[in-house]
Design a protein around this motif. Sequence first.
Motif, PDB file in Angstrom:
ATOM      1  N   ASP A 155       0.836  -1.203   0.000  1.00  0.00           N
ATOM      2  CA  ASP A 155       0.000   0.000   0.000  1.00  0.00           C
ATOM      3  C   ASP A 155       0.866   1.248   0.000  1.00  0.00           C
ATOM      4  N   GLU A 156       0.564   2.148  -0.912  1.00  0.00           N
ATOM      5  CA  GLU A 156       1.164   3.477  -0.916  1.00  0.00           C
ATOM      6  C   GLU A 156       0.046   4.461  -0.639  1.00  0.00           C
ATOM      7  N   GLU A 157      -0.070   4.866   0.614  1.00  0.00           N
ATOM      8  CA  GLU A 157      -1.169   5.729   1.045  1.00  0.00           C
ATOM      9  C   GLU A 157      -0.704   7.184   1.057  1.00  0.00           C
ATOM     10  N   TRP A 158      -0.891   7.834  -0.049  1.00  0.00           N
ATOM     11  CA  TRP A 158      -0.586   9.255  -0.115  1.00  0.00           C
ATOM     12  C   TRP A 158      -1.741  10.032   0.488  1.00  0.00           C
ATOM     13  N   GLN A 159      -1.412  10.854   1.469  1.00  0.00           N
ATOM     14  CA  GLN A 159      -2.401  11.707   2.112  1.00  0.00           C
ATOM     15  C   GLN A 159      -2.094  13.160   1.782  1.00  0.00           C
ATOM     16  N   GLU A 160      -3.005  14.031   2.091  1.00  0.00           N
ATOM     17  CA  GLU A 160      -2.775  15.435   1.774  1.00  0.00           C
ATOM     18  C   GLU A 160      -1.528  15.951   2.482  1.00  0.00           C
ATOM     19  N   ASN A 161      -1.284  15.424   3.704  1.00  0.00           N
ATOM     20  CA  ASN A 161      -0.062  15.768   4.414  1.00  0.00           C
ATOM     21  C   ASN A 161       0.788  14.501   4.563  1.00  0.00           C
ATOM     22  N   GLY A 162       1.643  14.257   3.590  1.00  0.00           N
ATOM     23  CA  GLY A 162       2.526  13.111   3.661  1.00  0.00           C
ATOM     24  C   GLY A 162       1.828  11.822   3.298  1.00  0.00           C
ATOM     25  N   GLY A 163       1.960  10.801   4.161  1.00  0.00           N
ATOM     26  CA  GLY A 163       1.377   9.505   3.900  1.00  0.00           C
ATOM     27  C   GLY A 163       2.258   8.393   4.425  1.00  0.00           C
ATOM     28  N   VAL A 164       1.890   7.148   4.098  1.00  0.00           N
ATOM     29  CA  VAL A 164       2.574   5.969   4.618  1.00  0.00           C
ATOM     30  C   VAL A 164       2.780   4.969   3.489  1.00  0.00           C
ATOM     31  N   LEU A 165       3.967   4.386   3.445  1.00  0.00           N
ATOM     32  CA  LEU A 165       4.272   3.262   2.573  1.00  0.00           C
ATOM     33  C   LEU A 165       4.254   2.014   3.446  1.00  0.00           C
ATOM     34  N   ARG A 166       3.383   1.048   3.100  1.00  0.00           N
ATOM     35  CA  ARG A 166       3.140  -0.075   4.014  1.00  0.00           C
ATOM     36  C   ARG A 166       3.150  -1.403   3.244  1.00  0.00           C
ATOM     37  N   VAL A 167       3.838  -2.397   3.811  1.00  0.00           N
ATOM     38  CA  VAL A 167       3.818  -3.746   3.252  1.00  0.00           C
ATOM     39  C   VAL A 167       3.472  -4.723   4.369  1.00  0.00           C
ATOM     40  N   ARG A 168       2.740  -5.782   3.998  1.00  0.00           N
ATOM     41  CA  ARG A 168       2.335  -6.792   4.970  1.00  0.00           C
ATOM     42  C   ARG A 168       2.624  -8.175   4.402  1.00  0.00           C
ATOM     43  N   GLY A 169       3.138  -9.050   5.256  1.00  0.00           N
ATOM     44  CA  GLY A 169       3.411 -10.415   4.841  1.00  0.00           C
ATOM     45  C   GLY A 169       3.211 -11.364   6.003  1.00  0.00           C
ATOM     46  N   GLU A 170       3.160 -12.652   5.700  1.00  0.00           N
ATOM     47  CA  GLU A 170       3.021 -13.645   6.757  1.00  0.00           C
ATOM     48  C   GLU A 170       3.932 -14.833   6.475  1.00  0.00           C
ATOM     49  N   VAL A 171       4.442 -15.400   7.557  1.00  0.00           N
ATOM     50  CA  VAL A 171       5.285 -16.587   7.498  1.00  0.00           C
ATOM     51  C   VAL A 171       4.644 -17.641   8.392  1.00  0.00           C
ATOM     52  N   VAL A 172       4.470 -18.837   7.856  1.00  0.00           N
ATOM     53  CA  VAL A 172       3.925 -19.942   8.634  1.00  0.00           C
ATOM     54  C   VAL A 172       5.032 -20.954   8.882  1.00  0.00           C
ATOM     55  N   GLN A 173       5.261 -21.250  10.149  1.00  0.00           N
ATOM     56  CA  GLN A 173       6.211 -22.296  10.538  1.00  0.00           C
ATOM     57  C   GLN A 173       5.396 -23.456  11.080  1.00  0.00           C
ATOM     58  N   ALA A 174       5.399 -24.565  10.353  1.00  0.00           N
ATOM     59  CA  ALA A 174       4.517 -25.670  10.725  1.00  0.00           C
ATOM     60  C   ALA A 174       5.125 -27.001  10.340  1.00  0.00           C
ATOM     61  N   THR A 175       4.702 -28.027  11.060  1.00  0.00           N
ATOM     62  CA  THR A 175       5.020 -29.412  10.729  1.00  0.00           C
ATOM     63  C   THR A 175       3.882 -30.283  11.227  1.00  0.00           C
ATOM     64  N   SER A 176       3.633 -31.384  10.568  1.00  0.00           N
ATOM     65  CA  SER A 176       2.654 -32.325  11.087  1.00  0.00           C
ATOM     66  C   SER A 176       3.103 -32.831  12.456  1.00  0.00           C
ATOM     67  N   PHE A 177       2.156 -32.890  13.399  1.00  0.00           N
ATOM     68  CA  PHE A 177       2.429 -33.362  14.761  1.00  0.00           C
ATOM     69  C   PHE A 177       3.475 -32.502  15.457  1.00  0.00           C
ATOM     70  N   GLY A 178       3.416 -31.206  15.205  1.00  0.00           N
ATOM     71  CA  GLY A 178       4.331 -30.287  15.863  1.00  0.00           C
ATOM     72  C   GLY A 178       3.773 -28.878  15.857  1.00  0.00           C
ATOM     73  N   GLU A 179       4.664 -27.918  15.825  1.00  0.00           N
ATOM     74  CA  GLU A 179       4.238 -26.519  15.908  1.00  0.00           C
ATOM     75  C   GLU A 179       3.494 -26.077  14.651  1.00  0.00           C
ATOM     76  N   HIS A 180       2.584 -25.133  14.831  1.00  0.00           N
ATOM     77  CA  HIS A 180       1.870 -24.503  13.712  1.00  0.00           C
ATOM     78  C   HIS A 180       1.670 -23.036  14.087  1.00  0.00           C
ATOM     79  N   LEU A 181       2.723 -22.258  13.860  1.00  0.00           N
ATOM     80  CA  LEU A 181       2.769 -20.859  14.276  1.00  0.00           C
ATOM     81  C   LEU A 181       2.792 -19.953  13.050  1.00  0.00           C
ATOM     82  N   ARG A 182       2.168 -18.807  13.187  1.00  0.00           N
ATOM     83  CA  ARG A 182       2.127 -17.851  12.087  1.00  0.00           C
ATOM     84  C   ARG A 182       2.614 -16.482  12.557  1.00  0.00           C
ATOM     85  N   LEU A 183       3.545 -15.925  11.796  1.00  0.00           N
ATOM     86  CA  LEU A 183       3.998 -14.550  11.996  1.00  0.00           C
ATOM     87  C   LEU A 183       3.355 -13.669  10.939  1.00  0.00           C
ATOM     88  N   ARG A 184       2.630 -12.654  11.369  1.00  0.00           N
ATOM     89  CA  ARG A 184       2.132 -11.626  10.459  1.00  0.00           C
ATOM     90  C   ARG A 184       2.882 -10.335  10.747  1.00  0.00           C
TER      91      ARG A 184
END
Length: 379
Positions: A155-184
Amino acid sequence: MSARDWYGDAVQQSTSHLRRRTGDLAAFAEIREVVRSNGQERGVRSLQIRNADGLEIEVLTDRAFDIGDVRYRGVPVSWRSGNGYRHPSLHEVESEDGLAWLRTLDGFLVSGGLDHALFGGEYDATHYHYPPKQTVRHGLHGRLSSLPARLLSVDEEWQENGGVLRVRGEVVQATSFGEHLRLRRTIEVDVFGSGFRIDDEVENLGFERTPHMFLYHINVGWPVVDEGSEFHGAIQRHVWKSDSVDEQGAPHDRLIAPERHFVEQVWEHELSAGQDGRHRVALLRSDGNFGVEIDWDASAMPHFFEWQNLREGQYGVGLEPSTHHVSGEAAAREDGSMIWLEHGESRTYRTSITLLDGPEATAAARSRVQSISRKEATA
């Protein structure tokens, strides 16, 4: 000379001022999607974010949404090890007696986690209720940095006064019969300014009680790191230091020049938090012309390490907020300080990084840190 010196004060007040002067606001600030095409980095996706004040950061989509190169007005800030941003398919996270993570260590931010950080070993895994898996083995700082992320939004959110450049992603660390964690992870850069923010949420998507450890290996290189550069933090006490500190004697608060065969020095500092509930540290050049300031939620990451890698050809400093003591997972399980996430439970982490350009900026950062130390001394 700053961007504002060139553009004039109106640029701070009105985006319409810029629109009248260009056919594409990307001339001033943008997010560019890039795929590397050569060598060990072939196929690695990244997001190059550039703002109107000359701040450039690179988000490595295929390296856990960590941060590679950082520059401010052409000055490099991030430490480079020589490893390069290797494609995750080349990682061997369980090889070299658990030290293969060192082959991923490069750039400004390398995250440790999600179920393990710090030195590796073998740990009980009976909480996963899978009889063939009685234990789990972890290498240094876990598996996170070798996992590619899924890009969620740009997202490139240009506002009348400046704005914000924003990126979002997620990483999933998982295994069968083990951890299933997500980083956003959300990374934000203001259209005008000298800093950026990292907002993380780690959630247990699995239905088994799962350990959680998290660490930011924030790596700074030359010219911020140089002989005489100063580390500032509101240190209550030194909780731990590596044996190499006594053997070599390099101080924690003033850096020495690059040294042949220097053995890394690690300190764990117990820091005082400010009135805003945040820890704050700064690394400043001795001439006061440039530096880096980091602040983060003290309750989320109460521990902090200073990593001094002052070896020739590897010259850099790591500033490392952490959820756990340097003693690591075994000690955390034993003393009850391990974080356990039940299904659906999550933790959030909010960190800000500010690049300090000029004597006024570095003096202000030094004052902010010292004000916390003074408050602690009079408490």
